[in-house]
Structures are given as C-alpha cells and as structure tokens.
Design an enzyme around this catalytic site. Sequence first.
Site: not given
Ligand code: IMP
Length: 196
Positions: A10-12, A70, A152, A154-155, A175
């Site tokens: 994920n580049k972001g 994660d 993004f 659930y924000d 944030k």
């Molecule tokens: P990841 O492990 O950061 O890729 O997050 C897995 C999932 O958790 C994402 O697809 C979102 O649904 C949720 N999630 C993680 N961090 C956030 C956040 O900062 N805001 C909103 N949803 C989040």
Amino acid sequence: MSQLILATRNKGKLKEIQALLSGLPYEIHSVLDYPNIPEVVEDGETLEVNALKKAREVFLASNIPTIADDSGLEVYSLNMMPGVISARYAGENVTYAENNQKLLKELENVPAKKRQARFRCVIALVTSTEEILFEGFCKGKIIEELRGSNGFGYDPLFIPDGFTATFAELSLEIKNIISHRALAMNQLKSYLSDLK
Ligand code: IMP
C-alpha cells in the site's frame, strides 16, 4: 545507513510511515522494491498473528529488518468484532460502504452508551535477533449515520473520545496525532531511536 523494509504493498501507508520515521537514520523500502518476495496471505486469527506473519515472511525472504502492521475496529458490544476481519466484514472484496452498512445493521437498536469501540493497530518488527510487537489504541464510539468524507474505512462512523467530529470530519493532521496507527508508530520510533 541501516535499511528497513515495510511489509506493505500500500503506497499510502508507505508514505505515511516514511514520514513518521523520517528523522531516523534508516532507509525505508517497501516490498514493492523486491518483486521476488511473495505476497503474504493475512489469514491469522488476531492482528498480532497477521503482523508477525507478514514481518517474518518478508524478513526470511530479504534478510533485512522488517516492519509490518495490521489494524482493525473493535466494537465492545459485538465481542470486539469486526477486529481482524475489518476489511472483509461484509464479505470478500467488499467496499468500505458495504462494511459500514453491515456495522450499522449489527448495531441497530443498540443504545448510544453501548456503542463504544476502539481502533487497534499492531506493528511487528522482525530482525535477525528479535521479534517485537508495538500496539496503539484509539477509543471512541460508533454513531448511527455516516458523517464526513475524509479518511477511509470506518472513519465516517467513528467519533474518537474527547471529540464531537468523526474521523472522517477531522483533518488528517489531527487523525495522525491521535490514531491507533500513529500511537503504535510512535512507540516503534522511540524503540528505533534508542537503538541508534
Ligand atoms: P489495515 O490493516 O490498516 O489495512 O486495516 C484493515 C481494515 O481495518 C481497513 O480495511 C479498515 O476497514 C479498518 N481500519 C484500519 N484502520 C482504520 C482507520 O484508521 N480508519 C478506518 N478504518 C480503519
């Protein structure tokens, strides 16, 4: 300068983490720079298992100290769901909107005082001599309708404690000070700076 690999495609995220660790004498690469490293399947039952699995597999393939993260949303009245399945709560390959609708449905008729939740982030650092986990939380509550368009996941449904705006209404600057990811990253950062 020492090197670190960030186990994400994920580049972001890579940009965010490079910025966060910018003051440190490490050159941060992503797995994208190493096309031969296989993609890691995130099938663990906890955030810890997934973060460690990603970091271990990339370290084994590269022999370069690796960071993996994660994260997920944990809702107390839903037994900490969706948690590790946050990205696929409503099913495989779903949109953020579909996950948000599923969450609202699961919390239908749940009163405001029982809608507490937290975002949780786990970061694993794997090197030739150690495996360490760092954890960050951001507590808050789930509201009954979507508000805001930043961010993004659930924000738009999450209001952090001490605020009246959702994560999707707050600026990224705010944030990034209070989020679960920022808090876990800060711990990693102080660990790495103590090493130097
Ligand atoms: P990841 O492990 O950061 O890729 O997050 C897995 C999932 O958790 C994402 O697809 C979102 O649904 C949720 N999630 C993680 N961090 C956030 C956040 O900062 N805001 C909103 N949803 C989040």
